[in-house]
Design a protein around this motif. Structure first.
Motif, mmCIF file in Angstrom:
data_model
loop_
_atom_site.group_PDB
_atom_site.id
_atom_site.type_symbol
_atom_site.label_atom_id
_atom_site.label_comp_id
_atom_site.label_asym_id
_atom_site.label_seq_id
_atom_site.Cartn_x
_atom_site.Cartn_y
_atom_site.Cartn_z
ATOM 1 N N CYS A 137 0.836 -1.212 0.000
ATOM 2 C CA CYS A 137 0.000 0.000 0.000
ATOM 3 C C CYS A 137 0.862 1.249 0.000
ATOM 4 C CB CYS A 137 -0.941 -0.001 1.188
ATOM 5 S SG CYS A 137 -0.147 -0.113 2.766
ATOM 6 N N LYS A 143 -3.599 4.258 -1.644
ATOM 7 C CA LYS A 143 -3.591 3.177 -2.655
ATOM 8 C C LYS A 143 -3.329 1.830 -1.987
ATOM 9 C CE LYS A 143 -2.223 5.256 -6.966
ATOM 10 N NZ LYS A 143 -1.148 5.485 -7.888
ATOM 11 N N THR A 145 -2.992 -2.554 -2.669
ATOM 12 C CA THR A 145 -2.937 -3.673 -3.628
ATOM 13 C C THR A 145 -3.258 -4.968 -2.895
ATOM 14 O OG1 THR A 145 -1.192 -2.522 -4.805
ATOM 15 C CG2 THR A 145 -1.494 -4.855 -5.346
ATOM 16 N N HIS A 170 -3.813 -9.730 -8.907
ATOM 17 C CA HIS A 170 -3.777 -8.579 -7.991
ATOM 18 C C HIS A 170 -4.860 -7.574 -8.352
ATOM 19 C CE1 HIS A 170 0.371 -10.113 -7.292
ATOM 20 N NE2 HIS A 170 0.049 -9.778 -6.064
ATOM 21 N N GLU A 172 -5.948 -3.458 -7.599
ATOM 22 C CA GLU A 172 -5.506 -2.184 -7.018
ATOM 23 C C GLU A 172 -6.681 -1.266 -6.792
ATOM 24 O OE1 GLU A 172 -2.313 -0.217 -8.911
ATOM 25 O OE2 GLU A 172 -0.938 -1.880 -8.525
ATOM 26 N N THR A 174 -7.950 2.725 -5.028
ATOM 27 C CA THR A 174 -7.583 4.002 -4.401
ATOM 28 C C THR A 174 -8.810 4.484 -3.624
ATOM 29 O OG1 THR A 174 -6.174 4.491 -6.271
ATOM 30 C CG2 THR A 174 -6.719 6.341 -4.852
#
Ligand code: FAD
Length: 485
Positions: A137, A143, A145, A170, A172, A174
């Protein structure tokens, strides 16, 4: 007027505190995504992990109440009004927790977690993501992950893997607010530790814990139900909390090297026969031998850190911020109170995260540090002090003083478990009360000695003539110091 953009929050960890925080944040109008590394426990047959049941007390209940869940949780709990001490010779001694209507409550961890997850899922703008493990992160930027954890039997995730050629997948994201509720070994906290001026300390105690079971006997509880049973043996101890299915979960707390000395089933039975003899017929010899070796004892860690936040973007709560040894039964209660305190600060500061997060760190850290210390202290009380006459007398004196001055004098355990007095205030108040009680006891003893001496002197003087002369002279001589060496 321009409509304010809805803020988003990512709650990392769907344990007790994460699920509760999701409810709170949704009520404050956030769009909340909860990410949990494990599969959904509501669909699992067996959930491995920590203690099967927990003691819920006032702070936790107040936090549940504010999100409308107290009644639902409490109806499945079992009240425990007192500790029930099991002496080595089989004597049973109850020591009440407070007044006759005060109790802590044994609740099932899994059921509580499931209730909270379902309640969270039913709130507006909440999405739960299971098998999402936080791997990295950027806290300043909000953010995160996550690695999607494979799970047998989940078709959609298995297909995702296949599409990805068996490689890790993965995700991601925000967000406006990262809420780190990922437990004692928190990944979010590990990122905070790398930051400048972040204070951090952790301590593993030499003791580990292991859970055993007392099944129902003839369909009924095998021991008195409304108690937290304790077998205090000074250097180690065993406790038992009742379950809804009429069993008890026993937890043995002992130094790791003692666990390791018991190498065979016969060693274990012999040890239990010597140290916890009345528990053996309740557990059953075969079950004892089998359960003892099923899983290794687990460690107990205590964590302190400061601050709990990064700018206006990230904050940690629950065990992530203050894992503690479990001897005050406050880890979850304190974690739940964290959510309530955070919500109260949000209310006060109009949900302005740039002000709320630093205020939360400043306000909550002295309390979290205080309960960590109290939990360490209570381990000695539970395994050792309850065996001492002085301790038992103190409990009675405390209860008496509380009865005659309920607002002025509040016993330590009562303040921790049955009020929301801030933990650090609890410690300060308890210290002052200790001085008061110790001084009062000493004054009473001195008064008794002086009074006793006075009445003895009066009695002697009344009968002075009937005392033989040689004896009278010797006593006066002794009092004058004629016989001093
Ligand atoms: P956890 O319950 O640990 O939840 C953390 C969650 O985060 C987990 O679901 C985990 O899978 C998830 N997670 C972890 N890492 C990641 C990652 N990288 N990405 C995504 N998800 C992640 N407290 C009491 O108040 N009363 C008691 O009687 C009591 N008894 C206890 C007895 C024992 C033996 C122990 C060990 C503890 C006891 N506690 C008790 C303490 C209590 O269990 C904890 O304080 C409580 O579980 C903390 O909740 P939490 O949500 O902060 O952490």
């Amino acid at each position: 007027m321009e409509k304010q953009k809805q803020k988003s929050a990512a709650v990392v960890g769907g344990g007790l505190v994460g699920a509760m925080n999701t409810c709170y944040l949704s009520s404050r109008g956030f769009k909340v995504d909860l990410y949990e590394a494990r599969p959904d426990i509501r669909t699992m047959e067996i959930v491995r992990g920590r203690s099967i049941n927990l003691a819920l007390s006032y702070r936790g209940r107040q936090a549940l109440k504010k999100v409308g869940l107290e009644d639902q949780v409490v109806q499945d709990g079992i009240p425990m009004y007192a500790r029930m001490i099991h002496d080595l010779n089989g004597t049973l001694r109850p020591i009440p927790y407070g007044k006759s209507d005060q109790y802590i409550m044994s609740v099932d961890r899994r059921k509580l977690n499931e209730t909270l997850l379902t309640a969270a899922e039913e709130r507006p703008d909440v999405t739960l993501h299971f098998q999402h493990k936080l791997v990295s992160c950027d806290l300043e930027k909000g953010k995160l992950t996550f690695k999607i954890e494979p799970a047998n039997g989940d078709d959609s995730l298995d297909q995702t893997y296949q599409r990805n050629g068996g490689e890790d997948v993965h995700v991601e994201v925000t967000t406006d607010l990262i809420m780190g509720n990922d437990g004692a070994y928190s990944a979010i906290r590990k990122h905070m530790v790398k930051r400048p001026r972040f204070n951090y300390s952790q301590e593993y105690i030499p003791h580990g814990y292991m859970e055993l079971t007392v099944p129902p006997h003839n369909g009924e509880f095998a021991m008195a139900i409304n108690y937290l049973h304790i077998w205090p043996r000074n250097e180690y101890m065993m406790i038992a909390l009742p379950n809804q299915d009429k069993s008890f979960t026993l937890t043995l707390f002992m130094p790791f090297d003692m666990f390791e000395q018991l190498k065979t089933g016969d060693d274990v039975v012999k040890f239990f026969m010597e140290k916890f003899p009345d528990s053996v017929p309740l557990i059953g010899e075969e079950s004892l031998k089998e359960t003892y070796f099923r899983l290794p004892p687990l460690p107990l860690v205590s964590v302190k850190c400061f601050p709990y936040h990064v700018s206006d973007k990230a904050v940690i709560m629950g065990d992530a911020a203050h894992a503690m040894v479990p001897f005050y039964g406050q880890g979850m209660n304190c974690g739940f109170e964290d959510c309530l305190v955070f919500d109260e600060i949000m209310e006060k500061l109009d949900s302005d995260l740039s002000k709320v997060l630093p205020e939360y760190s400043m306000y909550r850290s002295p309390d979290a540090h205080a309960i960590n210390d109290l939990a360490m202290y209570n381990y000695i009380e539970m395994r050792k002090s309850v065996n001492s006459r002085w301790f038992l007398m103190r409990k009675k004196v405390d209860a008496f003083l509380h009865a005659i001055m309920p607002r002025v004098f509040i016993p330590l355990y009562t303040m921790v478990s049955f009020t929301r007095i801030r933990y650090h205030v609890v410690i300060n108040k308890a210290k002052k009360q200790d001085v008061l009680v110790d001084n009062s006891i000493q004054a009473l003893m001195a008064l008794a000695a002086v009074g006793g001496g006075y009445f003895t002197a009066v009695a002697i003087s009344r009968h002075l003539d009937s005392i033989p002369g040689w004896l009278r002279d010797s006593v006066w001589g002794f009092l004058r110091g004629d016989f001093a060496v």
